[in-house]
Design an enzyme around this catalytic site. Sequence first.
Site: not given
Length: 475
Positions: A229, A269
């Site tokens: 990720e 993110c």
Amino acid sequence: MGTMAASVEEIGAAAPQALELRAVQHLGELRSTFESGRTRPLAWLQDQLRGLLRLLAEKEEEAFRALHDDLGKHRAEAYRDEVGVILKSANAALREIGKWVAPEKVWVPLVAFPASAQVVPEPLGVVLIFSCWNFPLGLSLEPLIGAIAAGNAVVLKPSELAPATAKFLEDNIGQYMDATAVKVVQGGPAVGEQLMEHRWDKVLFTGCPRVARMVMAAAAKHLTPVALELGGKCPCIFDSASVGTGRNLQTSVNRVIFAKWSSCAGQACIAIDYVLVEERFAPTLIKLLKSTLKRFIADSDQMARIVNTRHFKRLGDLLKDPAVAASVLHGGNLDAKNLSIEPTILLNPPLDSAIMTEEIFGPLLPIITVKKIEDSIAFVRARPKPLAVYAFTNSASLKRRIVEETSSGTVTFNDAVVQYGIDTLPFGGIGQSGFGQYHGKYSLRCSATRRRSSTEASSWRPCSGTRRGTSRRSP
């Protein structure tokens, strides 16, 4: 904070032989626990989730202090983005885990009659989790929930850049969960390298592409599957023509501000990285952003700080380019003493500048203008696939084109970042923003388990070579 970080780094640099021995001991104990079968029963899985819930209930104040020490997070932000999210996820897993781990019966064609078949979720074994510093509690415990719910044993390596949270996890996980099946290992890059020298059954990594490449290279030696990720430059398409005016427009602006600045000062993110808007509407949008920011972020103490001096300098360097500095319309003030940066709005910085080619990961928001909002689709397509695409629009045709013509880990319309908190949706990236999905049942399916087929034929069938439409032949 600097002293704590240095001490953690020393763990990773001072005694490699001791680290190696500890890694071997942990891995041996975890494999013994897993191979004993104790992590398989539903009752054990439920006990681990209940233990995690008790930890968060009884140690909530300690968790808040750790997140404040590491990142300056206000307790409201810490609960909203980390503690509360994990409570919701753990409760959802506890409620649904019986369904998630149950075998799934499947259809068998007539040619196999009489027979039955099912798909059985099978835990992978011993899983290694690398978490990240920006949400050091949430990004540690969210994948841990999935790995444990699948019946795996786990080593959790928290980020050394959030040392208070790493210590909180190491001090408490073993007190509330099965210490023979879950281990927390602190340390810096040297510890990570030592861990990756060993064979794992799955590695889950959250962080930057540079380190992800090293993790994948090390995992390849053992053919270990990896889930990554990584984030990326998440665009926000702002369709002024269909968003509307008045309250609808203000709501959209509020949500842009929330998605950019309210979570860890933009160090997320899934935060909006830049906004695409039609040239004619840009002045109106910027005016609204400025006036709304004054109301939303009147007190700088409500915002998290930049994690450390290195990242603070990196963000400051993005603004040093004269062409970029000339594009600043709001903010831009840096406070090195407190590691804080004022929410900053830029208009059309050069597209080849670092601020438009690297993930910003901070409180700087470029506004990029296009002639027509439809041009934003080509703009997004010309760049690496992001973790998320956001679009504020009520145009059905534009929504359809965004879904069909762009690619990203997730797509969200008329809001942003909320997709992370929806357990029924898979979360993960694509391409340079990562691969592998987790959250809810998707953690079991993609990050911590495999689907094993199981077929059982009836013992009374006279011969496996006799089928409808086939003839029996002698060998």
